[in-house]
Write a protein that holds these residues in place. Structure first.
Motif, PDB file in Angstrom:
ATOM      1  N   ASP A  77      46.364  90.289  33.933  1.00  0.00           N
ATOM      2  CA  ASP A  77      45.937  89.458  32.805  1.00  0.00           C
ATOM      3  C   ASP A  77      45.193  90.291  31.769  1.00  0.00           C
ATOM      4  O   ASP A  77      44.250  89.840  31.134  1.00  0.00           O
ATOM      5  N   GLY A  78      45.612  91.557  31.618  1.00  0.00           N
ATOM      6  CA  GLY A  78      45.058  92.397  30.579  1.00  0.00           C
ATOM      7  C   GLY A  78      43.803  93.162  30.945  1.00  0.00           C
ATOM      8  O   GLY A  78      43.322  93.975  30.151  1.00  0.00           O
ATOM      9  N   PHE A  79      43.237  92.914  32.130  1.00  0.00           N
ATOM     10  CA  PHE A  79      41.990  93.543  32.528  1.00  0.00           C
ATOM     11  C   PHE A  79      42.176  94.292  33.851  1.00  0.00           C
ATOM     12  O   PHE A  79      43.122  94.051  34.594  1.00  0.00           O
ATOM     13  N   THR A  80      41.241  95.207  34.115  1.00  0.00           N
ATOM     14  CA  THR A  80      41.303  95.964  35.361  1.00  0.00           C
ATOM     15  C   THR A  80      41.225  95.005  36.545  1.00  0.00           C
ATOM     16  O   THR A  80      40.234  94.316  36.725  1.00  0.00           O
ATOM     17  N   GLY A  81      42.295  94.995  37.355  1.00  0.00           N
ATOM     18  CA  GLY A  81      42.361  94.049  38.459  1.00  0.00           C
ATOM     19  C   GLY A  81      42.637  94.685  39.800  1.00  0.00           C
ATOM     20  O   GLY A  81      42.727  93.979  40.810  1.00  0.00           O
ATOM     21  N   GLY A  82      42.773  96.008  39.844  1.00  0.00           N
ATOM     22  CA  GLY A  82      43.051  96.679  41.102  1.00  0.00           C
ATOM     23  C   GLY A  82      43.381  98.130  40.847  1.00  0.00           C
ATOM     24  O   GLY A  82      43.318  98.621  39.714  1.00  0.00           O
ATOM     25  N   ARG A  83      43.713  98.835  41.916  1.00  0.00           N
ATOM     26  CA  ARG A  83      44.110 100.238  41.798  1.00  0.00           C
ATOM     27  C   ARG A  83      45.311 100.497  42.676  1.00  0.00           C
ATOM     28  O   ARG A  83      45.599  99.722  43.593  1.00  0.00           O
ATOM     29  N   TRP A  84      46.037 101.587  42.373  1.00  0.00           N
ATOM     30  CA  TRP A  84      47.261 101.875  43.109  1.00  0.00           C
ATOM     31  C   TRP A  84      47.342 103.345  43.475  1.00  0.00           C
ATOM     32  O   TRP A  84      46.792 104.210  42.800  1.00  0.00           O
ATOM     33  N   THR A  85      48.022 103.606  44.572  1.00  0.00           N
ATOM     34  CA  THR A  85      48.297 104.963  45.022  1.00  0.00           C
ATOM     35  C   THR A  85      49.730 105.029  45.532  1.00  0.00           C
ATOM     36  O   THR A  85      50.294 104.021  45.972  1.00  0.00           O
ATOM     37  N   VAL A  86      50.316 106.213  45.473  1.00  0.00           N
ATOM     38  CA  VAL A  86      51.669 106.432  45.989  1.00  0.00           C
ATOM     39  C   VAL A  86      51.619 107.593  46.975  1.00  0.00           C
ATOM     40  O   VAL A  86      50.990 108.616  46.722  1.00  0.00           O
ATOM     41  N   SER A  87      52.278 107.427  48.099  1.00  0.00           N
ATOM     42  CA  SER A  87      52.424 108.508  49.074  1.00  0.00           C
ATOM     43  C   SER A  87      53.900 108.616  49.440  1.00  0.00           C
ATOM     44  O   SER A  87      54.677 107.677  49.229  1.00  0.00           O
ATOM     45  N   ARG A  88      54.278 109.758  49.993  1.00  0.00           N
ATOM     46  CA  ARG A  88      55.689 109.981  50.326  1.00  0.00           C
ATOM     47  C   ARG A  88      55.782 110.656  51.683  1.00  0.00           C
ATOM     48  O   ARG A  88      55.053 111.606  51.974  1.00  0.00           O
ATOM     49  N   ALA A  89      56.687 110.158  52.521  1.00  0.00           N
ATOM     50  CA  ALA A  89      56.928 110.753  53.833  1.00  0.00           C
ATOM     51  C   ALA A  89      58.331 110.400  54.293  1.00  0.00           C
ATOM     52  O   ALA A  89      58.766 109.244  54.199  1.00  0.00           O
ATOM     53  N   LYS A  90      59.062 111.404  54.763  1.00  0.00           N
ATOM     54  CA  LYS A  90      60.390 111.211  55.339  1.00  0.00           C
ATOM     55  C   LYS A  90      61.330 110.443  54.409  1.00  0.00           C
ATOM     56  O   LYS A  90      62.061 109.540  54.823  1.00  0.00           O
ATOM     57  N   GLY A  91      61.303 110.814  53.140  1.00  0.00           N
ATOM     58  CA  GLY A  91      62.230 110.213  52.194  1.00  0.00           C
ATOM     59  C   GLY A  91      61.880 108.811  51.736  1.00  0.00           C
ATOM     60  O   GLY A  91      62.686 108.158  51.070  1.00  0.00           O
ATOM     61  N   VAL A  92      60.668 108.328  52.051  1.00  0.00           N
ATOM     62  CA  VAL A  92      60.234 106.998  51.632  1.00  0.00           C
ATOM     63  C   VAL A  92      58.969 107.128  50.792  1.00  0.00           C
ATOM     64  O   VAL A  92      57.996 107.768  51.213  1.00  0.00           O
ATOM     65  N   SER A  93      58.997 106.573  49.608  1.00  0.00           N
ATOM     66  CA  SER A  93      57.809 106.523  48.755  1.00  0.00           C
ATOM     67  C   SER A  93      57.139 105.173  48.940  1.00  0.00           C
ATOM     68  O   SER A  93      57.786 104.126  48.837  1.00  0.00           O
ATOM     69  N   ARG A  94      55.838 105.211  49.214  1.00  0.00           N
ATOM     70  CA  ARG A  94      55.083 103.995  49.504  1.00  0.00           C
ATOM     71  C   ARG A  94      54.018 103.779  48.430  1.00  0.00           C
ATOM     72  O   ARG A  94      53.203 104.661  48.167  1.00  0.00           O
ATOM     73  N   LEU A  95      54.077 102.616  47.837  1.00  0.00           N
ATOM     74  CA  LEU A  95      53.079 102.211  46.850  1.00  0.00           C
ATOM     75  C   LEU A  95      52.107 101.244  47.511  1.00  0.00           C
ATOM     76  O   LEU A  95      52.523 100.217  48.057  1.00  0.00           O
ATOM     77  N   GLU A  96      50.831 101.589  47.476  1.00  0.00           N
ATOM     78  CA  GLU A  96      49.809 100.672  47.979  1.00  0.00           C
ATOM     79  C   GLU A  96      48.962 100.198  46.811  1.00  0.00           C
ATOM     80  O   GLU A  96      48.425 101.007  46.056  1.00  0.00           O
TER      81      GLU A  96
END
Length: 386
Positions: free
Chosen positions: A326-345
């Motif tokens: 909704d236009g405002f800071t509402g969370g944070r994200w990280t990406v990791s990669r292992a064995k050909g899979v990229s994971r977004l948390e």
């Protein structure tokens, strides 16, 4: 009394000008110029800043422009590395050089006290125009002329005195390279591509030198307001690193507003200011996005929880990657990669955040970041400090 702009109205005006209410179909060069550059001291995260603003953006859309020298990475606002057009590089640097001078004198002035600065600039420029160098290489080369002076201080002195661009392959998507520099004038006057492009990229010859006069402070303020306004004088000074802009602002034909705290905000008369109830979609922001760094009062997009998170990283070379809800800071994200899979948390701070929308936009982000990987998206709720 000046008209009131509520926090939400200010938020929507800012998001609109930042292409964050809806992605734009403009060419990348036009987007970068409109934004007056993207902070880009990291080699690649700023590509996400373009993806979240530009419809159907591909990494090659920007990488090609770095190779053709229509985009460059150079120290400008706040003396930080920004991705800008060649024209803005040449126009902004003379005006903003004082910002780099202030920081360099403060950190290295005593170490350079016995150095002839004109000579340092001439020798440093000649070395870097002969071949691009890292600052460590440059310092060692300069130490032969000034053996009793700290080599690092000598290199930083050249960074202050000579406009320096970081050259590819540094900054190219999917590639790495040394943080090597040459002068902006030399880089933008050469017609020979500096590095072999990756197989998927065709690098056109660079354009000839641009006849670009230095930008005035009034022009810089106008550019700032077009991309970041409405804003206060202190906001403009925070973004640019310049001081005494109050005199400049008062000399311009601008409209005035007040925010909920009573601060005076200035804006271009014909600039768009959408209604505060315009929907704002979920957006994934990169770590050093200027949306969060270009204001003295950052509450137009940053909540108390967001300020707590961002504040905990201030003064470091690492910043969190924020999700706008909704236009405002509402969370944070990280990406990791292992064995050909990229994971977004994604960790959301607001219980009412639209999880389905966050997950859908997150999957689109992974398609951009890692199109050949398998993808996994995890959306969690928790406190901002977790």
């Amino acid at each position: 009394m000046d008209p009131l702009l509520t926090r939400r109205a200010l938020n929507r005006a800012t998001l609109h000008r930042q292409f964050l209410l809806s992605r734009t179909g403009l060419p990348v060069l036009d987007v970068v110029e409109h934004l007056a550059g993207l902070q880009a001291q990291t080699p690649h995260t700023w590509y996400t800043g373009l993806w979240t603003r530009v419809e159907s953006f591909k990494p090659s859309d920007a990488a090609d422009l770095l190779l053709s020298r229509e985009l460059v990475r150079i120290a400008l606002q706040r003396s930080t590395i920004h991705l800008v057009t060649a024209r803005d590089c040449l126009a902004m640097r003379p005006l903003l050089q004082v910002v780099t001078e202030r920081g360099t004198r403060g950190a290295y002035g005593r170490k350079l006290a016995q150095v002839d600065l004109d000579e340092l600039a001439a020798v440093g420029r000649a070395l870097l125009e002969e071949r691009p160098m890292t600052f460590a290489e440059l310092g060692r080369a300069l130490a032969g002329r000034w053996p009793g002076v700290d080599p690092h201080a000598l290199g930083q002195g050249v960074r202050w005195l000579v406009p320096l661009v970081q050259v590819p392959p540094r900054g190219l998507w999917g590639r790495s390279g040394p943080v090597a520099h040459t002068s902006a004038e030399s880089w933008l006057s050469s017609s020979v591509p500096p590095v072999a492009p990756p197989p998927s990229v065709t690098a056109p010859a660079a354009t000839p030198p641009l006849a670009t006069p230095p930008m005035t402070a009034r022009e810089l303020v106008r550019r700032y307001l077009a991309a970041f306004g409405p804003a206060s004088v202190m906001d403009a000074q925070t973004w640019s690193g310049l001081t005494r802009l109050g005199e400049v602002v008062e000399s311009m034909d601008l409209v005035r507003f007040r925010d909920e705290s009573g601060r005076t905000l200035y804006d271009l008369p014909d600039a768009p200011r959408p209604a505060e109830d315009v929907p704002a979609p979920v957006r994934f922001m990169y770590d050093f996005d200027n949306l969060f760094l270009s204001y003295d009062d950052r509450s137009r997009t940053i909540t108390e929880a967001g300020a707590e998170v961002l504040g905990s990283f201030m003064g470091t070379n690492v910043m969190p990657r924020i999700v706008l809800v909704d236009g405002f800071t509402g969370g944070r994200w990280t990406v990791s990669r292992a064995k050909g899979v990229s994971r977004l948390e994604v960790r959301l701070w607001e219980p009412a955040a639209p999880v389905d929308e966050v997950e859908a936009e997150g999957r689109r982000l992974l398609e951009f970041l890692a199109p050949d990987d398998g993808h996994d998206v995890s959306v969690l709720h928790g406190p901002a400090h977790a």
